[in-house]
Write a protein that holds these residues in place. Structure first.
Motif, PDB file in Angstrom:
ATOM      1  N   ASP A   1       0.843  -1.200   0.000  1.00 10.61           N
ATOM      2  CA  ASP A   1       0.000   0.000   0.000  1.00 10.61           C
ATOM      3  C   ASP A   1       0.874   1.244   0.000  1.00 10.61           C
ATOM      4  O   ASP A   1       2.028   1.233   0.418  1.00 10.61           O
ATOM      5  CB  ASP A   1      -0.935   0.009   1.219  1.00 10.61           C
ATOM      6  CG  ASP A   1      -0.191  -0.130   2.534  1.00 10.61           C
ATOM      7  OD1 ASP A   1       0.549  -1.118   2.686  1.00 10.61           O
ATOM      8  OD2 ASP A   1      -0.327   0.737   3.411  1.00 10.61           O
TER       9      ASP A   1
ATOM     10  N   ARG B   1      -3.601 -10.125   1.740  1.00  6.69           N
ATOM     11  CA  ARG B   1      -5.050 -10.099   1.500  1.00  6.69           C
ATOM     12  C   ARG B   1      -5.269 -10.455   0.035  1.00  6.69           C
ATOM     13  O   ARG B   1      -4.759  -9.769  -0.856  1.00  6.69           O
ATOM     14  CB  ARG B   1      -5.655  -8.734   1.819  1.00  6.69           C
ATOM     15  CG  ARG B   1      -5.599  -8.370   3.301  1.00  6.69           C
ATOM     16  CD  ARG B   1      -6.375  -7.107   3.606  1.00  6.69           C
ATOM     17  NE  ARG B   1      -6.195  -6.691   4.980  1.00  6.69           N
ATOM     18  CZ  ARG B   1      -6.896  -7.169   6.013  1.00  6.69           C
ATOM     19  NH1 ARG B   1      -7.837  -8.089   5.791  1.00  6.69           N
ATOM     20  NH2 ARG B   1      -6.675  -6.732   7.232  1.00  6.69           N
TER      21      ARG B   1
ATOM     22  N   MET C   1       1.019  -7.394   3.012  1.00  4.34           N
ATOM     23  CA  MET C   1       0.889  -6.565   4.203  1.00  4.34           C
ATOM     24  C   MET C   1       2.243  -6.087   4.717  1.00  4.34           C
ATOM     25  O   MET C   1       3.303  -6.568   4.308  1.00  4.34           O
ATOM     26  CB  MET C   1       0.111  -7.335   5.275  1.00  4.34           C
ATOM     27  CG  MET C   1      -1.300  -7.691   4.802  1.00  4.34           C
ATOM     28  SD  MET C   1      -2.290  -8.630   5.984  1.00  4.34           S
ATOM     29  CE  MET C   1      -2.662  -7.346   7.184  1.00  4.34           C
TER      30      MET C   1
ATOM     31  N   GLU D   1      -7.838 -11.759   5.087  1.00  2.00           N
ATOM     32  CA  GLU D   1      -6.406 -11.910   5.346  1.00  2.00           C
ATOM     33  C   GLU D   1      -6.046 -13.392   5.344  1.00  2.00           C
ATOM     34  O   GLU D   1      -6.774 -14.217   5.894  1.00  2.00           O
ATOM     35  CB  GLU D   1      -6.056 -11.282   6.695  1.00  2.00           C
ATOM     36  CG  GLU D   1      -4.598 -11.407   7.084  1.00  2.00           C
ATOM     37  CD  GLU D   1      -4.298 -10.820   8.450  1.00  2.00           C
ATOM     38  OE1 GLU D   1      -3.435 -11.379   9.157  1.00  2.00           O
ATOM     39  OE2 GLU D   1      -4.944  -9.811   8.815  1.00  2.00           O
TER      40      GLU D   1
ATOM     41  N   SER E   1      -9.072  -3.218   3.755  1.00  2.00           N
ATOM     42  CA  SER E   1      -9.118  -4.108   4.917  1.00  2.00           C
ATOM     43  C   SER E   1     -10.339  -5.028   4.918  1.00  2.00           C
ATOM     44  O   SER E   1     -10.426  -5.940   5.739  1.00  2.00           O
ATOM     45  CB  SER E   1      -9.098  -3.288   6.206  1.00  2.00           C
ATOM     46  OG  SER E   1     -10.273  -2.494   6.317  1.00  2.00           O
ATOM     47  N   SER E   2     -11.278  -4.806   4.000  1.00  2.00           N
ATOM     48  CA  SER E   2     -12.463  -5.677   3.943  1.00  2.00           C
ATOM     49  C   SER E   2     -12.173  -7.010   3.256  1.00  2.00           C
ATOM     50  O   SER E   2     -12.965  -7.945   3.351  1.00  2.00           O
ATOM     51  CB  SER E   2     -13.604  -4.958   3.199  1.00  2.00           C
ATOM     52  OG  SER E   2     -13.311  -4.829   1.809  1.00  2.00           O
TER      53      SER E   2
ATOM     54  N   PHE F   1      -8.224   2.601   2.668  1.00  2.00           N
ATOM     55  CA  PHE F   1      -7.795   1.563   3.602  1.00  2.00           C
ATOM     56  C   PHE F   1      -8.970   0.783   4.188  1.00  2.00           C
ATOM     57  O   PHE F   1      -8.847  -0.404   4.484  1.00  2.00           O
ATOM     58  CB  PHE F   1      -6.938   2.180   4.703  1.00  2.00           C
ATOM     59  CG  PHE F   1      -5.625   2.687   4.202  1.00  2.00           C
ATOM     60  CD1 PHE F   1      -5.466   4.016   3.836  1.00  2.00           C
ATOM     61  CD2 PHE F   1      -4.553   1.836   4.055  1.00  2.00           C
ATOM     62  CE1 PHE F   1      -4.262   4.485   3.343  1.00  2.00           C
ATOM     63  CE2 PHE F   1      -3.342   2.287   3.563  1.00  2.00           C
ATOM     64  CZ  PHE F   1      -3.198   3.619   3.202  1.00  2.00           C
ATOM     65  N   ASN F   2     -10.102   1.430   4.339  1.00  2.00           N
ATOM     66  CA  ASN F   2     -11.279   0.714   4.840  1.00  2.00           C
ATOM     67  C   ASN F   2     -11.712  -0.365   3.850  1.00  2.00           C
ATOM     68  O   ASN F   2     -12.016  -1.494   4.228  1.00  2.00           O
ATOM     69  CB  ASN F   2     -12.438   1.687   5.088  1.00  2.00           C
ATOM     70  CG  ASN F   2     -12.190   2.587   6.274  1.00  2.00           C
ATOM     71  OD1 ASN F   2     -11.469   2.219   7.201  1.00  2.00           O
ATOM     72  ND2 ASN F   2     -12.764   3.769   6.260  1.00  2.00           N
TER      73      ASN F   2
END
Length: 233
Positions: free
Chosen positions: A67, A90, A100, A81, A77-78, A73-74
């Protein structure tokens, strides 16, 4: 017949620009293309975006990215992982995957340490690709510790380091207008001093430049990670 060994390629920020992948025609099935941050294709979670991500995931080669600072970022992160090739990632779609922060991945015979993210200057004017709700420093203490832990687990030795920003000593050497020194730059100094490595790739400065034989600033160029190129600085 000698078995083909999958190759690793590196490029800089893509910012949602599909034309970058037109330069990847030489990549073969199972090769790896790593993007040094600001991927830009995960932004609004729309159906159109999902279709595009699925299309990228169907490439014959792996598309991997750390990143940057201009990310949703929201939304990122969905995605679920999972461990992949030795590190946490991810999986976005098929062969498309986010690597990550502070993880070491084994790709073929090479070990790659990844540390994305960076420092956001909240004093700068807002742009469409710089969400104002993000804090100035988007790294977490656990991510800083994780990078050093991962290195210790690999006896302080990796082949390549891929980050968005550059270590502060390299950013200062470049003497560019956006060569800000922040906590993440200082941490990357520590990271580099804590291990041995062959090459370090970063994309934040939006230039294609061989800084030294070990440090490479990349933007729209796609470089084979083991190419031998003389420093031009």
């Amino acid at each position: 017949m000698k078995k083909y060994e999958n190759l690793i390629y590196i490029t800089g920020d893509t910012h949602g620009d599909l034309s970058r992948f037109k330069k990847a025609k030489r990549l073969k099935k199972g090769d790896f293309l790593i993007i040094c941050g600001d991927f830009g294709f995960i932004w609004d979670g729309s159906k159109k975006e999902k279709r595009l991500l699925k299309r990228l995931g169907k490439k014959k080669y792996h598309i991997l990215f750390v990143d940057g600072i201009h990310e949703n970022f929201n939304e990122l992160s969905s995605y679920p992982e999972e461990e992949w090739n030795g590190g946490r990632s991810r999986r976005i779609s098929g062969n498309l995957r986010y690597l990550m922060r502070g993880e070491v991945f084994t790709l073929g015979k090479k070990r790659i340490l990844t540390f994305g993210g960076g420092h956001i200057d909240t004093s700068a004017p807002e742009t469409n690709d710089q969400p104002s709700e993000l804090p100035p420093e988007i790294q977490k203490e656990s991510e800083y510790r994780n990078g050093l832990r991962a290195l210790a687990e690999h006896n302080g030795s990796v082949d390549y380091i891929v980050s968005h920003e550059a270590p502060s000593k390299i950013a200062e050497f470049l003497e560019l207008p956006n060569s800000d020194k922040s906590r993440v730059n200082a941490y990357l100094d520590i990271l580099g001093e804590s291990c041995s490595f062959e090459r370090w790739f970063f994309g934040y400065h939006h230039i294609n430049r061989v800084v030294t034989s070990k440090y490479y600033a990349l933007f729209d160029r796609i470089m084979r990670a083991d190419d031998i190129i003389k420093a031009n600085n």
